[in-house]
Design a protein around this motif. Sequence first.
Motif, PDB file in Angstrom:
ATOM      1  N   LYS A   4       0.831  -0.967  -0.329  1.00 17.42           N
ATOM      2  CA  LYS A   4       0.059  -0.248  -0.097  1.00 17.42           C
ATOM      3  C   LYS A   4       0.714   1.642   0.329  1.00 17.42           C
ATOM      4  O   LYS A   4       2.101   1.076   0.819  1.00 17.42           O
ATOM      5  CB  LYS A   4      -1.169  -0.176   1.139  1.00 17.42           C
ATOM      6  N   LEU A   5       0.598   2.278  -0.985  1.00 17.48           N
ATOM      7  CA  LEU A   5       1.303   3.412  -0.880  1.00 17.48           C
ATOM      8  C   LEU A   5       0.240   4.740  -1.204  1.00 17.48           C
ATOM      9  O   LEU A   5      -0.977   4.367  -1.202  1.00 17.48           O
ATOM     10  CB  LEU A   5       1.963   3.085  -2.412  1.00 17.48           C
ATOM     11  N   GLU A   6       1.415   5.919  -0.742  1.00 17.52           N
ATOM     12  CA  GLU A   6       0.355   6.942  -0.380  1.00 17.52           C
ATOM     13  C   GLU A   6       0.435   7.401  -2.542  1.00 17.52           C
ATOM     14  O   GLU A   6      -0.384   8.339  -2.200  1.00 17.52           O
ATOM     15  CB  GLU A   6       1.054   8.162  -0.152  1.00 17.52           C
ATOM     16  N   SER A   7       1.187   7.192  -2.859  1.00 16.99           N
ATOM     17  CA  SER A   7       1.423   7.882  -4.233  1.00 16.99           C
ATOM     18  C   SER A   7       2.000   7.099  -5.120  1.00 16.99           C
ATOM     19  O   SER A   7       2.711   6.064  -5.040  1.00 16.99           O
ATOM     20  CB  SER A   7       2.506   9.297  -3.966  1.00 16.99           C
ATOM     21  N   ILE A   8       1.784   7.475  -6.517  1.00 16.96           N
ATOM     22  CA  ILE A   8       2.011   6.734  -7.856  1.00 16.96           C
ATOM     23  C   ILE A   8       4.266   6.802  -7.500  1.00 16.96           C
ATOM     24  O   ILE A   8       3.846   7.790  -8.359  1.00 16.96           O
ATOM     25  CB  ILE A   8       1.443   6.689  -8.789  1.00 16.96           C
ATOM     26  N   THR A   9       4.757   5.435  -7.697  1.00 17.94           N
ATOM     27  CA  THR A   9       5.750   6.122  -7.987  1.00 17.94           C
ATOM     28  C   THR A   9       6.246   5.239  -9.440  1.00 17.94           C
ATOM     29  O   THR A   9       5.666   5.293  -9.866  1.00 17.94           O
ATOM     30  CB  THR A   9       6.296   4.434  -7.340  1.00 17.94           C
ATOM     31  N   PRO A  10       7.280   6.220  -9.574  1.00 20.36           N
ATOM     32  CA  PRO A  10       8.132   6.252 -10.717  1.00 20.36           C
ATOM     33  C   PRO A  10       7.685   5.413 -11.786  1.00 20.36           C
ATOM     34  O   PRO A  10       7.569   5.251 -12.883  1.00 20.36           O
ATOM     35  CB  PRO A  10       9.283   6.938 -10.640  1.00 20.36           C
ATOM     36  N   GLU A  11       8.037   4.542 -10.933  1.00 20.97           N
ATOM     37  CA  GLU A  11       8.147   2.930 -11.447  1.00 20.97           C
ATOM     38  C   GLU A  11       6.421   2.276 -12.376  1.00 20.97           C
ATOM     39  O   GLU A  11       6.478   2.228 -12.916  1.00 20.97           O
ATOM     40  CB  GLU A  11       8.795   1.470 -10.537  1.00 20.97           C
ATOM     41  N   LEU A  12       5.605   3.007 -11.240  1.00 19.84           N
ATOM     42  CA  LEU A  12       4.298   2.304 -11.474  1.00 19.84           C
ATOM     43  C   LEU A  12       4.087   3.392 -12.407  1.00 19.84           C
ATOM     44  O   LEU A  12       3.363   3.192 -12.945  1.00 19.84           O
ATOM     45  CB  LEU A  12       4.014   2.924 -10.585  1.00 19.84           C
ATOM     46  N   GLN A  13       3.968   4.693 -12.386  1.00 20.88           N
ATOM     47  CA  GLN A  13       4.247   5.075 -13.569  1.00 20.88           C
ATOM     48  C   GLN A  13       4.210   4.366 -15.131  1.00 20.88           C
ATOM     49  O   GLN A  13       3.609   4.464 -16.250  1.00 20.88           O
ATOM     50  CB  GLN A  13       4.895   7.038 -13.463  1.00 20.88           C
ATOM     51  N   GLU A  14       5.331   3.870 -15.200  1.00 21.53           N
ATOM     52  CA  GLU A  14       6.181   3.730 -16.466  1.00 21.53           C
ATOM     53  C   GLU A  14       5.243   2.391 -16.597  1.00 21.53           C
ATOM     54  O   GLU A  14       5.033   1.947 -17.836  1.00 21.53           O
ATOM     55  CB  GLU A  14       7.375   3.218 -16.023  1.00 21.53           C
TER      56      GLU A  14
END
Length: 178
Positions: A4-14
């Motif tokens: 569970k994360l608070e935001s979209i990481t650069p890896e997830l955006q990719e």
Amino acid sequence: MGKKLESITPELQEFIGMQKVFFVGTAAEEGRVNVSPKGTDSFRVLDANKIVWLNLTGSGNETAAHVLKNNRMTILFCAFEGKPLILRLYGTATIFHRRDSEYARYIGLFPANAGARQIIEMAVDLVQTSCGFAVPFMDFKEERETLNSWSAKQGEEGIYAYWQEKNVRSLDGFETGI
């Protein structure tokens, strides 16, 4: 496994940028729950907690009706190729129609599409990943051009008439904002 994360990481955006399909889940307080598959080049990550996607003309308009009644939304991505992953974005959404200034601000982010109906902005408040170990491998062949071709043939007046016939109310009779 899952996080569970608070935001979209650069890896997830990719990861999001490589996906060819995503699924949108919405529900009003009463009535049916809706899950819609979405495709084409219609999803943008604006920042770590904000996304927009282009909602195209379809046989119904459940997402818009639900968001007007209850603006919670879940977006799901699945890795059908490569490393397994399921990604869910949870948040609250706002619908923008062609008449709204925000629509004009965002529409340039997407390729031109005669069937563009609304733009949906979502404030992401939870990002969840899970394993996706049971999601099958599937190869992407090509985009379907059927909706784009149909929309172009209708022209602006034909699309508007179609919206009036098919997109003004949801399955449960809720107004969609069209």
